[in-house]
Scaffold this motif. Structure first.
Motif, PDB file in Angstrom:
ATOM      1  N   ASP A   1      46.607  39.578  64.251  1.00 36.95           N
ATOM      2  CA  ASP A   1      47.952  39.733  63.708  1.00 36.95           C
ATOM      3  C   ASP A   1      48.612  38.365  63.700  1.00 36.95           C
ATOM      4  O   ASP A   1      48.417  37.561  64.627  1.00 36.95           O
ATOM      5  CB  ASP A   1      48.768  40.704  64.565  1.00 36.95           C
ATOM      6  N   THR A   2      49.401  38.080  62.665  1.00 28.34           N
ATOM      7  CA  THR A   2      50.055  36.777  62.570  1.00 28.34           C
ATOM      8  C   THR A   2      51.559  36.943  62.376  1.00 28.34           C
ATOM      9  O   THR A   2      52.030  37.925  61.804  1.00 28.34           O
ATOM     10  CB  THR A   2      49.479  35.941  61.411  1.00 28.34           C
ATOM     11  N   ASP A   3      52.303  35.961  62.870  1.00 28.72           N
ATOM     12  CA  ASP A   3      53.754  35.925  62.751  1.00 28.72           C
ATOM     13  C   ASP A   3      54.114  34.571  62.153  1.00 28.72           C
ATOM     14  O   ASP A   3      53.837  33.528  62.748  1.00 28.72           O
ATOM     15  CB  ASP A   3      54.381  36.103  64.138  1.00 28.72           C
ATOM     16  N   LEU A   4      54.761  34.583  60.985  1.00 30.13           N
ATOM     17  CA  LEU A   4      55.108  33.343  60.293  1.00 30.13           C
ATOM     18  C   LEU A   4      56.577  32.953  60.449  1.00 30.13           C
ATOM     19  O   LEU A   4      56.970  31.875  60.005  1.00 30.13           O
ATOM     20  CB  LEU A   4      54.781  33.458  58.798  1.00 30.13           C
ATOM     21  N   GLY A   5      57.373  33.800  61.067  1.00 31.37           N
ATOM     22  CA  GLY A   5      58.812  33.550  61.078  1.00 31.37           C
ATOM     23  C   GLY A   5      59.395  33.040  62.383  1.00 31.37           C
ATOM     24  O   GLY A   5      60.507  32.519  62.397  1.00 31.37           O
ATOM     25  N   THR A   6      58.667  33.189  63.474  1.00 27.96           N
ATOM     26  CA  THR A   6      59.250  32.911  64.790  1.00 27.96           C
ATOM     27  C   THR A   6      59.141  31.455  65.216  1.00 27.96           C
ATOM     28  O   THR A   6      60.108  30.853  65.702  1.00 27.96           O
ATOM     29  CB  THR A   6      58.580  33.805  65.861  1.00 27.96           C
ATOM     30  N   LEU A   7      57.962  30.862  65.056  1.00 23.28           N
ATOM     31  CA  LEU A   7      57.675  29.577  65.691  1.00 23.28           C
ATOM     32  C   LEU A   7      58.478  28.412  65.111  1.00 23.28           C
ATOM     33  O   LEU A   7      58.993  27.576  65.858  1.00 23.28           O
ATOM     34  CB  LEU A   7      56.172  29.288  65.595  1.00 23.28           C
ATOM     35  N   HIS A   8      58.570  28.327  63.790  1.00 24.78           N
ATOM     36  CA  HIS A   8      59.148  27.135  63.169  1.00 24.78           C
ATOM     37  C   HIS A   8      60.586  26.846  63.613  1.00 24.78           C
ATOM     38  O   HIS A   8      60.883  25.718  64.034  1.00 24.78           O
ATOM     39  CB  HIS A   8      59.061  27.239  61.645  1.00 24.78           C
ATOM     40  N   PRO A   9      61.513  27.798  63.527  1.00 27.76           N
ATOM     41  CA  PRO A   9      62.894  27.462  63.936  1.00 27.76           C
ATOM     42  C   PRO A   9      63.006  27.133  65.415  1.00 27.76           C
ATOM     43  O   PRO A   9      63.810  26.265  65.797  1.00 27.76           O
ATOM     44  CB  PRO A   9      63.696  28.722  63.574  1.00 27.76           C
ATOM     45  N   ILE A  10      62.221  27.779  66.245  1.00 27.45           N
ATOM     46  CA  ILE A  10      62.291  27.518  67.686  1.00 27.45           C
ATOM     47  C   ILE A  10      61.732  26.144  68.007  1.00 27.45           C
ATOM     48  O   ILE A  10      62.339  25.366  68.757  1.00 27.45           O
ATOM     49  CB  ILE A  10      61.539  28.617  68.470  1.00 27.45           C
ATOM     50  N   LEU A  11      60.578  25.809  67.436  1.00 27.16           N
ATOM     51  CA  LEU A  11      59.969  24.504  67.696  1.00 27.16           C
ATOM     52  C   LEU A  11      60.804  23.372  67.099  1.00 27.16           C
ATOM     53  O   LEU A  11      60.941  22.300  67.699  1.00 27.16           O
ATOM     54  CB  LEU A  11      58.543  24.474  67.137  1.00 27.16           C
ATOM     55  N   THR A  12      61.389  23.614  65.939  1.00 27.85           N
ATOM     56  CA  THR A  12      62.261  22.607  65.328  1.00 27.85           C
ATOM     57  C   THR A  12      63.459  22.314  66.223  1.00 27.85           C
ATOM     58  O   THR A  12      63.847  21.154  66.416  1.00 27.85           O
ATOM     59  CB  THR A  12      62.730  23.079  63.942  1.00 27.85           C
ATOM     60  N   GLU A  13      64.048  23.345  66.784  1.00 25.20           N
ATOM     61  CA  GLU A  13      65.189  23.148  67.688  1.00 25.20           C
ATOM     62  C   GLU A  13      64.766  22.395  68.946  1.00 25.20           C
ATOM     63  O   GLU A  13      65.517  21.547  69.459  1.00 25.20           O
ATOM     64  CB  GLU A  13      65.803  24.504  68.055  1.00 25.20           C
TER      65      GLU A  13
END
Length: 208
Positions: free
Chosen positions: A170-182
């Motif tokens: 299963d993959t999640d494309l929405g969670t990691l980017h905004p958190i890691l960017t912050e």
């Protein structure tokens, strides 16, 4: 010409370990706030070597920025994973053919990368599926949190990790980017020290 008193500082691997810890803290807080299970794998794909047009000339390699932030890996072709539950960090190195050594020098063994980049585990890229299934399936199929999001500077989108067999997860494309960017917005003391050096040596150059 004046001689600078400034010497380039080392970039310690502890800097990247601290970055991984901050990401883990933020991911766990997000999963708790959304009543999601506190587990899964943050998986990033590093940069790939590129040739110049149709030639075999390799362009100067620059690591993908998010991957560099978390792992500090300088070589191309790597993947990196962080287990949210345990905090374990894992690198997956490309399995190079023997003739690589003829042109490029010694092929480094896996323990070399484990020691150099101060991660918990190192495997080959072609072992990703087996490793993730064998080690992180205690609670069913592990969720892979992949990096996908838009850069507000360039308008381009980050490339989510992709590998043969990813459909087994299963993959999640929405969670990691905004958190890691912050996480990248807030600099650690070690990062501030490196930025200060860049400012200082640049200022000396302008004065000179």
């Amino acid at each position: 010409m004046a001689t600078s008193s400034l010497a380039p500082p080392e970039v310690p691997m502890e800097l990247h370990a601290g970055n991984r810890d901050r990401l883990l803290t933020a991911l766990r807080a997000h999963l708790s706030a959304t009543a999601s299970p506190p587990r899964g794998i943050a998986l990033l794909q590093g940069g790939e070597e590129q040739t110049r047009h149709c030639t075999d000339h390799l362009e100067l390699f620059r690591q993908e920025s998010y991957f560099a932030y978390l792992f500090g890996v300088r070589e191309p072709g790597f993947y990196g994973a962080i287990d949210i539950a345990s905090g374990q960090s894992i690198l997956f190195a490309p399995r190079l053919p023997p003739d690589y050594a003829v042109w490029m020098g010694e092929i480094k063994p896996l323990p070399y990368f484990k020691d150099r980049y101060k991660v918990d585990l190192v495997f080959y890229v072609d072992e990703i599926v087996q490793v993730l299934q064998d080690r992180f399936s205690q609670h069913g199929k592990p969720v892979l949190f992949l990096l996908y999001g838009k850069s507000t500077d360039s308008g381009n989108y980050s490339k989510p990790a992709s590998f043969e067999g990813i459909e087994k997860f299963d993959t999640d494309l929405g969670t990691l980017h905004p958190i890691l960017t912050e996480c990248r917005v807030i600099k650690s003391e070690m990062e501030l020290g490196l930025i200060q050096y860049a400012n200082d040596v640049s200022s000396e150059a302008h004065i000179e």
